[in-house]
Motif scaffolding. Structure first.
Motif, mmCIF file in Angstrom:
data_model
loop_
_atom_site.group_PDB
_atom_site.id
_atom_site.type_symbol
_atom_site.label_atom_id
_atom_site.label_comp_id
_atom_site.label_asym_id
_atom_site.label_seq_id
_atom_site.Cartn_x
_atom_site.Cartn_y
_atom_site.Cartn_z
ATOM 1 N N ALA A 62 -4.430 36.875 -7.340
ATOM 2 C CA ALA A 62 -3.918 35.656 -7.317
ATOM 3 C C ALA A 62 -3.117 35.445 -8.734
ATOM 4 C CB ALA A 62 -5.039 34.567 -7.424
ATOM 5 N N LEU A 63 -3.631 35.973 -9.571
ATOM 6 C CA LEU A 63 -3.039 35.664 -10.889
ATOM 7 C C LEU A 63 -1.534 36.702 -10.938
ATOM 8 C CD1 LEU A 63 -2.767 34.761 -13.858
ATOM 9 C CD2 LEU A 63 -4.147 36.804 -14.564
ATOM 10 N N ILE A 64 -1.586 37.772 -10.536
ATOM 11 C CA ILE A 64 -0.357 38.571 -10.407
ATOM 12 C C ILE A 64 0.597 37.916 -9.302
ATOM 13 C CG2 ILE A 64 0.336 40.685 -9.221
ATOM 14 C CD1 ILE A 64 -2.078 42.037 -10.248
ATOM 15 N N PHE A 65 0.153 37.323 -8.251
ATOM 16 C CA PHE A 65 1.059 36.523 -7.600
ATOM 17 C C PHE A 65 1.606 35.337 -8.210
ATOM 18 C CE2 PHE A 65 1.644 34.175 -3.338
ATOM 19 C CZ PHE A 65 2.750 34.706 -3.002
ATOM 20 N N TYR A 66 0.941 34.516 -9.108
ATOM 21 C CA TYR A 66 1.351 33.300 -9.756
ATOM 22 C C TYR A 66 2.518 34.319 -10.915
ATOM 23 C CZ TYR A 66 1.521 29.315 -12.872
ATOM 24 O OH TYR A 66 2.159 28.330 -13.878
ATOM 25 N N ILE A 67 2.282 35.083 -11.683
ATOM 26 C CA ILE A 67 3.245 35.756 -12.709
ATOM 27 C C ILE A 67 4.454 36.214 -11.768
ATOM 28 C CG2 ILE A 67 3.615 37.299 -14.129
ATOM 29 C CD1 ILE A 67 0.470 37.288 -14.680
ATOM 30 N N ARG A 92 6.280 24.786 -5.433
ATOM 31 C CA ARG A 92 7.739 24.760 -5.795
ATOM 32 C C ARG A 92 7.768 25.046 -7.219
ATOM 33 N NH1 ARG A 92 9.593 19.437 -3.540
ATOM 34 N NH2 ARG A 92 7.420 18.929 -3.978
ATOM 35 N N LEU A 93 6.773 24.305 -8.384
ATOM 36 C CA LEU A 93 6.695 24.242 -9.684
ATOM 37 C C LEU A 93 5.204 24.765 -9.944
ATOM 38 C CD1 LEU A 93 8.564 20.836 -10.139
ATOM 39 C CD2 LEU A 93 9.551 23.193 -10.399
ATOM 40 N N PRO A 94 5.182 25.182 -11.333
ATOM 41 C CA PRO A 94 3.754 25.488 -11.714
ATOM 42 C C PRO A 94 2.954 24.255 -11.656
ATOM 43 C CG PRO A 94 5.410 26.565 -13.130
ATOM 44 C CD PRO A 94 5.997 25.602 -12.221
ATOM 45 N N GLY A 95 3.224 23.120 -11.743
ATOM 46 C CA GLY A 95 2.345 21.905 -11.786
ATOM 47 C C GLY A 95 1.872 21.686 -10.406
ATOM 48 N N GLU A 106 3.123 35.666 -23.971
ATOM 49 C CA GLU A 106 2.759 34.445 -23.786
ATOM 50 C C GLU A 106 1.577 34.078 -24.504
ATOM 51 O OE1 GLU A 106 3.464 30.094 -22.782
ATOM 52 O OE2 GLU A 106 4.567 31.776 -22.889
ATOM 53 N N ALA A 107 1.314 33.398 -25.663
ATOM 54 C CA ALA A 107 0.149 33.113 -26.352
ATOM 55 C C ALA A 107 -0.668 32.087 -25.423
ATOM 56 C CB ALA A 107 0.337 32.271 -27.596
ATOM 57 N N LEU A 108 -1.980 32.603 -25.336
ATOM 58 C CA LEU A 108 -2.872 31.956 -24.297
ATOM 59 C C LEU A 108 -3.629 30.842 -25.103
ATOM 60 C CD1 LEU A 108 -4.225 35.132 -22.324
ATOM 61 C CD2 LEU A 108 -2.180 33.441 -21.608
ATOM 62 N N THR A 109 -4.251 29.855 -24.527
ATOM 63 C CA THR A 109 -5.088 28.999 -25.077
ATOM 64 C C THR A 109 -6.432 29.451 -25.414
ATOM 65 O OG1 THR A 109 -6.077 28.125 -23.029
ATOM 66 C CG2 THR A 109 -4.155 27.097 -23.895
ATOM 67 N N LEU A 110 -7.349 28.949 -26.072
ATOM 68 C CA LEU A 110 -8.658 29.627 -26.399
ATOM 69 C C LEU A 110 -9.248 29.556 -25.159
ATOM 70 C CD1 LEU A 110 -9.644 27.794 -29.823
ATOM 71 C CD2 LEU A 110 -8.972 30.240 -29.514
ATOM 72 N N GLN A 111 -9.275 28.661 -24.319
ATOM 73 C CA GLN A 111 -10.065 28.630 -23.071
ATOM 74 C C GLN A 111 -9.664 29.674 -22.201
ATOM 75 O OE1 GLN A 111 -12.844 26.068 -22.048
ATOM 76 N NE2 GLN A 111 -13.019 28.226 -21.402
ATOM 77 N N ALA A 112 -8.653 30.073 -21.749
ATOM 78 C CA ALA A 112 -7.845 31.138 -21.335
ATOM 79 C C ALA A 112 -8.312 32.647 -21.827
ATOM 80 C CB ALA A 112 -6.440 30.976 -21.048
ATOM 81 N N SER A 113 -8.130 32.704 -23.103
ATOM 82 C CA SER A 113 -8.303 33.934 -23.774
ATOM 83 C C SER A 113 -9.972 34.193 -23.537
ATOM 84 C CB SER A 113 -8.314 33.593 -25.157
ATOM 85 O OG SER A 113 -7.057 33.215 -25.471
ATOM 86 N N PHE A 160 6.068 32.656 -10.905
ATOM 87 C CA PHE A 160 6.504 31.352 -12.101
ATOM 88 C C PHE A 160 6.483 32.021 -13.271
ATOM 89 C CE2 PHE A 160 4.214 28.624 -9.060
ATOM 90 C CZ PHE A 160 5.564 27.795 -8.386
ATOM 91 N N GLY A 161 6.311 33.613 -13.651
ATOM 92 C CA GLY A 161 6.479 34.171 -14.839
ATOM 93 C C GLY A 161 5.278 33.782 -15.701
ATOM 94 N N SER A 162 5.621 33.464 -17.122
ATOM 95 C CA SER A 162 4.414 32.996 -17.977
ATOM 96 C C SER A 162 4.307 31.435 -18.118
ATOM 97 C CB SER A 162 4.780 33.751 -19.332
ATOM 98 O OG SER A 162 6.107 33.090 -19.920
ATOM 99 N N GLN A 163 5.211 30.740 -17.354
ATOM 100 C CA GLN A 163 5.154 29.483 -17.775
ATOM 101 C C GLN A 163 3.816 28.965 -16.939
ATOM 102 O OE1 GLN A 163 8.624 27.243 -16.635
ATOM 103 N NE2 GLN A 163 7.643 25.177 -16.488
ATOM 104 N N GLY A 164 3.095 27.870 -17.838
ATOM 105 C CA GLY A 164 1.749 27.573 -17.496
ATOM 106 C C GLY A 164 0.758 28.589 -17.358
ATOM 107 N N LEU A 165 0.773 29.751 -17.951
ATOM 108 C CA LEU A 165 -0.080 30.840 -17.581
ATOM 109 C C LEU A 165 -1.494 30.580 -17.889
ATOM 110 C CD1 LEU A 165 -0.140 33.734 -16.592
ATOM 111 C CD2 LEU A 165 0.538 34.443 -18.839
ATOM 112 N N SER A 166 -1.788 29.764 -18.959
ATOM 113 C CA SER A 166 -3.282 29.715 -19.265
ATOM 114 C C SER A 166 -3.903 28.748 -18.397
ATOM 115 C CB SER A 166 -3.317 28.971 -20.769
ATOM 116 O OG SER A 166 -2.733 29.792 -21.734
#
Length: 483
Positions: free
Chosen positions: A387-392, A443-446, A353-360, A395-401
Motif C-alpha cells: 500500500a505504501l509503495i503504491f501511494y509513493i 486523484r489527490l493525496p487528500g 521527506e521529514a516524517l512526523t513523530l507519529q509516522a516515525s 503521489f511521491g512524498s506529498q502527505g507521506l506521514s
C-alpha cells in the motif's frame, strides 16, 4: 530418422512425419483459446521475417511392437497438436470451398499450397486415427480448439501469405534421442536443469523476443541489471510487490504468482500494435523520452529523463519492460531499506521527506515489535509495504506521514483481529477492505486521507498473547483507533 536429430524443420515438414505419437505418460492437452489467439497474433505480426522459430520438439525414438518405429513427443506436445489441428482445419476449409463450387474465387489460388495441404492430409488423418488420448480433458480441448481454429482459418484475413508463412517459414528445432531416460534428462536440461522456469525467467525470454529489430544493440545493456540480480530477488520483486499491487488495484486475488499469471506483465509492442487511442499516450511518452535523452544538449547538461513508469500502467514490451523491472527493483529496495533505517531513530525521513513523530513511531514499532517475524506478521507487513509503495508511486512524498499512518491502521487491523493470519487471510482482507484500490482511484493525496478507517474494540482483539496487549495495540490506542 537420424537425419532429423538437431535439425530445423518447417511446420509442413514436422507434420509430414509419419511416426509421430503422443506417449501415454504425457500430460493432457491443455492449450486454451488464448494460446491459439497468441499463435495467430504471432503469425500476423511476424510475416516480415524470413523464418520464425516456434520452439523445439524433443522426440524419443523407439520400436513399438505394434506400430514399428515410433517418435514419441517428449516435449512440444501442446504446440505440435495445435499446429496439426490448424492444418487439418485448413484442409477442411479447402474441401468445403471446393464442394461449394468456389474454386475460382477461393483463397487457395497457389497450386503449391494446395499440393502441400493435400500431401499433409494422409499423415495427419493417420495420426488422428491411431492416436489414443486417455484423458477426457484432452479430447474436449482438442475438439473445442479445432472448432475455434476452423473459424479462424476460414476468415478472409487468413490469406495465402499467412498460410505460406505458417507452413514454410514457421520452424521448430527437432531433437531425436534413443534412450527414454536420456530424453527426459534432455527435457529437464531445456527447462532450467530439472526445474520449471520461474515466472520471471519466462518474462525475460518473452520480452527479449519483443525487442525491436533496430534496438538489438541495446539488449545487452537492457538486461545487464536483470542479470546481476539474484534470482530470488527478482522472484520477490514480482511476486510480493509488482504482482500483488497490480492485482489488488484491480480488486483481484493475488495469492500466488506462477507461470499462469505472467500475462499480467505482457503488454503491447509499440512497433506492432495498431494506432489505437488507448496506446497513444504510451507511444508519445516512449518516443519523447528517447528523443529528449538523445538531444545534443544532454551531453552538456548531463540530464537524463526516466520513463514515467506507474505500477498499474500498461506494460510496454521489450526494452521498457527491463527498464521498468530495474526501476522498481531500485525503488522498492530503497523504500524498504529506508523504512528499516527509520525504525532505529526518534525522528525519521523517507525519500528525503521529514516524517512526523507519529509516522516515525509507526516505522520504529514495525521494525522492533517482538512478534514481527511470525509468518502471519510477515503477510501483514507485505500488505503495509504494498500500500505504501503504491501511494509513493502515485503521489511521491506529498502527505507521506499521513499515508504511513493510514497504511498502518489498515494493514495491522487485520493482524490484531486474527488469531492466525495465513496467505488466504491476507488476500481476503485486502479484497474486502481494499485501501490499494482506494489509492488507485484517488486523484489527490487528500482523497486518501479522507478515507475513513474503523476503530477497534477490545472484544475484536484475537491476537492477545497470554492476555497481554502488545506494542501494536498500544500504538492503535495512542492513535485513537482502539477503544
Amino acid at each position: 530418422m537420424k537425419s532429423l536429430n538437431n535439425q530445423v524443420q518447417s511446420v509442413s515438414q514436422l507434420l509430414a512425419i509419419t511416426q509421430l505419437a503422443i506417449p501415454g505418460y504425457q500430460r493432457p492437452y491443455r492449450w486454451s483459446a488464448k494460446n491459439i489467439a497468441d499463435l495467430f497474433s504471432d503469425l500476423a505480426t511476424r510475416q516480415e521475417k524470413s523464418a520464425y522459430r516456434l520452439g523445439s520438439v524433443v522426440f524419443h525414438q523407439h520400436t513399438d511392437t505394434k506400430r514399428g518405429e515410433t517418435l514419441d513427443i517428449v516435449d512440444g506436445q501442446q504446440r505440435t497438436l495445435t499446429l496439426m489441428l490448424t492444418v487439418k482445419a485448413l484442409i477442411e476449409v479447402l474441401d468445403d470451398e471446393s464442394r461449394s463450387g468456389k474454386d475460382k474465387a477461393t483463397r487457395f489460388q497457389r497450386q503449391d499450397l494446395r499440393q502441400q495441404l493435400a500431401a499433409l492430409r494422409t499423415p495427419i488423418d493417420a495420426f488422428m486415427a491411431r492416436q489414443c488420448f486417455p484423458s477426457r480433458d484432452s479430447e474436449l480441448n482438442l475438439r473445442r480448439n479445432y472448432l475455434e481454429l476452423r473459424r479462424l482459418v476460414a476468415r478472409p484475413e487468413f490469406d495465402e501469405q499467412q498460410i505460406d508463412f505458417l507452413l514454410n517459414r514457421c520452424q521448430v528445432v527437432c531433437f531425436v534421442l534413443q534412450d527414454i531416460s536420456e530424453a527426459f534428462q534432455f527435457f529437464d536440461s531445456q527447462n532450467a536443469r530439472g526445474r520449471d522456469l520461474a515466472p520471471h525467467d519466462l518474462l525475460k525470454a518473452f520480452h527479449l523476443r519483443e525487442f525491436a529489430e533496430h534496438e538489438a544493440s541495446l539488449k545487452a545493456e537492457a538486461v545487464a541489471h536483470w542479470e546481476r540480480l539474484p534470482s530470488d530477488e527478482l522472484a520477490n520483486l514480482f511476486a510480493h510487490y509488482l504482482y500483488r499491487v497490480r492485482q489488488w488495484a484491480e480488486g483481484k486475488s493475488a495469492r500466488y504468482f506462477g507461470k499462469s499469471e505472467v500475462d499480467l506483465f505482457k503488454g503491447v509492442n509499440l512497433d506492432q500494435v495498431g494506432h489505437f487511442p488507448y496506446v497513444e499516450a504510451l507511444r508519445i511518452a516512449h518516443h519523447f523520452v528517447d528523443e529528449y535523452n538523445s538531444q545534443y544538449q544532454r551531453k552538456i547538461d548531463g540530464q537524463c529523463m526516466a520513463f514515467p513508469f506507474h505500477l498499474d500502467q500498461m506494460i510496454i514490451n521489450g526494452r521498457r519492460f527491463f527498464e521498468m523491472a530495474e526501476y522498481y527493483q531500485k525503488r522498492v529496495a530503497a523504500i524498504v531499506s529506508e523504512e528499516s533505517d527509520s525504525a532505529r531513530g526518534q525522528a525519521a525521513t523517507l525519500l528525503g521527506e521529514a516524517l512526523t513523530l507519529q509516522a516515525s513511531k509507526v516505522l520504529r514499532t514495525l521494525g522492533s515489535y517482538e512478534r514481527r517475524h511470525r509468518t502471519g506478521d510477515r503477510y501483514v507487513r507485505a500488505m503495509f509495504d504494498c500500500a505504501l509503495i503504491f501511494y509513493i508511486d502515485k503521489f511521491g512524498s506529498q502527505g507521506l506521514s499521513l499515508a504511513i499512518e493510514k497504511c498502518f491502521i489498515w494493514a495491522y487491523r487485520c493482524r490484531i483481529r486474527q488469531r492466525a493470519v495465513q496467505l488466504a487471510t491476507m488476500d481476503n482482507y485486502v479484497l474486502e477492505h481494499n485501501l490499494i484500490r482506494a489509492i488507485r482511484d484517488a486523484r489527490l493525496p487528500g482523497d486518501l486521507h479522507g478515507c475513513t478507517l474503523p476503530s477497534m474494540s477490545k472484544q475484536e482483539n484475537k491476537n492477545n498473547h497470554n492476555g497481554t496487549e502488545d506494542e501494536l495495540v498500544e500504538l492503535f490506542r495512542e492513535m485513537k483507533y482502539y477503544e
